[in-house]
Design an enzyme around this catalytic site. Structure first.
Site, short mmCIF file in Angstrom:
data_model
loop_
_atom_site.label_atom_id
_atom_site.label_comp_id
_atom_site.label_asym_id
_atom_site.label_seq_id
_atom_site.Cartn_x
_atom_site.Cartn_y
_atom_site.Cartn_z
N ASP A 67 1.22 -8.03 12.39
CA ASP A 67 2.06 -7.92 11.19
C ASP A 67 2.31 -6.45 10.82
O ASP A 67 1.78 -5.54 11.45
CB ASP A 67 1.43 -8.69 10.02
CG ASP A 67 -0.02 -8.30 9.78
OD1 ASP A 67 -0.53 -7.38 10.44
OD2 ASP A 67 -0.67 -8.93 8.92
N ASN A 136 -7.17 -13.74 -0.56
CA ASN A 136 -6.46 -14.95 -1.02
C ASN A 136 -6.37 -15.98 0.10
O ASN A 136 -5.61 -16.94 0.01
CB ASN A 136 -5.05 -14.58 -1.50
CG ASN A 136 -4.31 -13.75 -0.46
OD1 ASN A 136 -4.81 -13.55 0.65
ND2 ASN A 136 -3.13 -13.27 -0.81
N HIS A 138 -5.21 -15.36 3.10
CA HIS A 138 -4.08 -15.16 4.04
C HIS A 138 -4.58 -14.77 5.42
O HIS A 138 -5.68 -14.25 5.59
CB HIS A 138 -3.06 -14.15 3.49
CG HIS A 138 -3.45 -12.71 3.60
ND1 HIS A 138 -2.72 -11.70 3.00
CD2 HIS A 138 -4.48 -12.08 4.22
CE1 HIS A 138 -3.28 -10.53 3.26
NE2 HIS A 138 -4.34 -10.74 3.99
N GLU A 143 1.01 -15.84 3.60
CA GLU A 143 0.45 -15.87 2.25
C GLU A 143 0.26 -17.32 1.77
O GLU A 143 0.81 -18.25 2.38
CB GLU A 143 1.41 -15.14 1.30
CG GLU A 143 1.66 -13.68 1.68
CD GLU A 143 0.47 -12.77 1.41
OE1 GLU A 143 -0.67 -13.11 1.77
OE2 GLU A 143 0.67 -11.69 0.85
C1 F6R Z 1 -3.83 -6.98 8.81
C2 F6R Z 1 -3.78 -8.41 8.47
C3 F6R Z 1 -4.42 -8.91 7.23
C4 F6R Z 1 -5.92 -8.63 7.25
C5 F6R Z 1 -6.64 -9.19 6.03
C6 F6R Z 1 -8.08 -8.75 5.95
O1 F6R Z 1 -3.09 -6.74 10.01
O2 F6R Z 1 -3.18 -9.16 9.18
O3 F6R Z 1 -4.20 -10.28 7.12
O4 F6R Z 1 -6.49 -9.17 8.40
O5 F6R Z 1 -5.99 -8.81 4.85
O6 F6R Z 1 -8.13 -7.36 5.86
P1 F6R Z 1 -9.48 -6.55 6.04
O7 F6R Z 1 -9.94 -6.79 7.45
O8 F6R Z 1 -9.12 -5.11 5.81
O9 F6R Z 1 -10.45 -7.09 5.05
#
Ligand code: F6R
Length: 244
Positions: A67, A136, A138, A143
């Site tokens: 992403d 959340n 995701h 989302e």
């Molecule tokens: C980033 C992504 C997000 C993260 C998620 C957790 O490329 O796809 O979905 O994996 O927000 O982020 P961290 O690992 O920083 O807690």
């Protein structure tokens, strides 16, 4: 879905790095899709180290970035592009034909999605997908409320994603939209690792594993994947009500 529990972040990351490296040895044309962010950082570092030290042929792999924050240039140190460029693409000297990242500055973002879907389809799907989980629930920028049938798409970001996402940036940035690979590709992936560490992820891990399967809590999609693994350390496992 299966659950794998590790003592700490190092062991968790070591397991994932070894698994991916072994998979590349077995299938040199492996299609690998990774999230960026804090969670997969050590896995990526260990994987790169292993591939280089063990002289594993990675000249035929395809790498796909999960992403990107819409509107951010790849030079922004908080962008997913910057993460992959510095942690994976440069150290492994991947050829430009080997890696695919969303261009978050493209005028036609829909076309970016079409291009990414084509890359995945032409390779008959993703072999290994390693994702994190947001506060959340995701995955990528799928989302809460995102359809499990989505292909790559652009999405308005949830308020939690906007505020938590500030941690990646040195200065306050405007985060409004994301571009992401959708859940249809995750469900089609041959193997999925959802990784989480630390006590701050304990609640979302409990909901992922023990809550209902619902688009309102995106990570619950893991319950639907037969070859989906939730990889967690003891702290992230601390709120699970039973032994899994
Ligand atoms: C980033 C992504 C997000 C993260 C998620 C957790 O490329 O796809 O979905 O994996 O927000 O982020 P961290 O690992 O920083 O807690």
């Amino acid at each position: 879905m299966k659950l794998k529990r590790f003592k700490n972040y190092q062991e968790l990351s070591g397991f994932a790095a070894t698994d991916i490296s072994d998979a590349i040895k077995n299938k040199p044309s492996l299609v690998l899709c990774l999230a960026s962010g804090d969670t997969p950082k050590l896995t990526v570092e260990l994987l790169v180290k292993k591939l280089i030290e063990e002289k594993v042929d990675h000249s035929k792999i395809t790498f796909i970035g999960l992403d990107e924050w819409v509107g951010l240039p790849p030079t922004n140190t908080g962008s997913c592009h910057y993460f992959f460029q510095n942690k994976l693409i440069e150290p492994l000297q991947l050829k430009s034909s080997q890696y695919f990242l969303f261009d978050a500055l493209a005028g036609d973002l829909k076309n970016e999605c079409v291009k990414m879907d084509k890359v995945i389809d032409e390779r008959k799907g993703i072999d290994i997908m390693l994702v994190g989980i947001g506060m959340n629930g995701h995955i990528g920028f799928n989302e809460p409320g995102s359809s499990f049938d989505n292909l790559s798409h652009v999405i308005g970001l949830d308020e939690i994603t906007k505020s938590v996402g500030q941690k990646y940036f040195n200065e306050q940035v405007e985060l409004e939209k994301g571009i992401t690979i959708g859940f249809k590709h995750l469900l089609n992936a041959k193997k999925v690792f959802l990784m989480a560490n630390g006590s701050k992820k304990a609640e979302v891990i409990r909901t992922t594993v023990e809550g209902p399967l619902t688009e309102d809590f995106p990570a619950s999609i893991m319950q639907r994947h037969e070859n989906g693994f939730v990889l967690i350390d003891d702290e992230a496992a601390s709120l699970l009500s039973k032994l899994h």
